[in-house]
Design a protein around this motif. Structure first.
Motif, PDB file in Angstrom:
ATOM      1  N   LYS A 191       0.821  -1.211   0.000  1.00  0.00           N
ATOM      2  CA  LYS A 191       0.000   0.000   0.000  1.00  0.00           C
ATOM      3  C   LYS A 191       0.858   1.265   0.000  1.00  0.00           C
ATOM      4  N   SER A 192       0.513   2.240   0.843  1.00  0.00           N
ATOM      5  CA  SER A 192       1.235   3.524   0.827  1.00  0.00           C
ATOM      6  C   SER A 192       2.686   3.356   1.258  1.00  0.00           C
TER       7      SER A 192
ATOM      8  N   ALA B 174       4.554   2.515  -1.940  1.00  0.00           N
ATOM      9  CA  ALA B 174       4.687   3.683  -2.815  1.00  0.00           C
ATOM     10  C   ALA B 174       5.729   4.668  -2.280  1.00  0.00           C
TER      11      ALA B 174
ATOM     12  N   ARG C 277      -2.606   7.282   5.919  1.00  0.00           N
ATOM     13  CA  ARG C 277      -2.166   7.278   4.521  1.00  0.00           C
ATOM     14  C   ARG C 277      -2.937   6.251   3.705  1.00  0.00           C
ATOM     15  N   ASN C 278      -3.200   5.100   4.304  1.00  0.00           N
ATOM     16  CA  ASN C 278      -3.847   4.015   3.566  1.00  0.00           C
ATOM     17  C   ASN C 278      -5.319   4.264   3.290  1.00  0.00           C
TER      18      ASN C 278
ATOM     19  N   TYR D  77      -4.848   5.817  -0.011  1.00  0.00           N
ATOM     20  CA  TYR D  77      -4.338   4.796  -0.916  1.00  0.00           C
ATOM     21  C   TYR D  77      -5.448   3.814  -1.312  1.00  0.00           C
ATOM     22  N   ASP D  78      -6.175   3.317  -0.316  1.00  0.00           N
ATOM     23  CA  ASP D  78      -7.239   2.339  -0.581  1.00  0.00           C
ATOM     24  C   ASP D  78      -8.352   2.930  -1.434  1.00  0.00           C
TER      25      ASP D  78
ATOM     26  N   ALA E 286      -6.978   2.950  -4.941  1.00  0.00           N
ATOM     27  CA  ALA E 286      -6.857   1.567  -5.416  1.00  0.00           C
ATOM     28  C   ALA E 286      -8.223   0.967  -5.757  1.00  0.00           C
TER      29      ALA E 286
END
Length: 140
Positions: free
Chosen positions: A77-78, A81, A106-107, A110-111, A114
């Motif tokens: 995930k993040s 990256a 952060r996720n 990100y999620d 995604a």
């Protein structure tokens, strides 16, 4: 160079080979990887599946980008990256600073990206085929 040696010498980025955003991201990394630190494989490939299985990574929970530092660690995930960004010219400081934000926060972002990447950026029928010049950077 033998694949096993290559895996130990380079960081491996696993990515969704049918995702347009993921493919664009890999092209972005390749252009900025001036020290040639990364190798690439799709999540869908036999090698990608083996690397995921060895690390017991559930693609039901993580299905876009994974960074593997063979023999050391893997990131999802993040974290993946930003760890990648730390090694790219011009993005190291920003990535390092963003790592100070707790991963759960952060996720969330990100999620969200995604989850919507196919809708926003589209999807290919087949995994990307690298050009002859880039073929040596891909492990499968």
């Amino acid at each position: 160079m033998e694949q096993q040696t290559m895996e130990k010498a380079k960081k491996i980025i696993l990515f969704d080979g049918v995702c347009n955003l993921c493919n664009s991201s890999i092209q972005f990394v390749i252009q900025r990887d001036k020290k040639d630190q990364f190798r690439y494989a799709t999540l869908q490939s036999t090698l990608g599946q083996r690397l995921l299985s060895e690390r017991k990574i559930d693609t039901g929970k993580v299905d876009s980008i994974i960074l593997i530092e063979p023999g050391l660690a893997y990131y999802t995930k993040s974290d993946a990256a930003l760890q990648i960004g730390k090694h790219l010219r011009g993005y190291g400081l920003l990535s390092s600073l963003l790592l100070w934000i707790p991963a759960p926060i952060r996720n969330i972002v990100y999620d969200f990206v995604a989850r919507n990447r196919y809708q926003w950026y589209g999807k290919k029928e087949h995994c990307m085929v690298p050009t002859p010049e880039l073929k040596s950077k891909f492990l499968d």
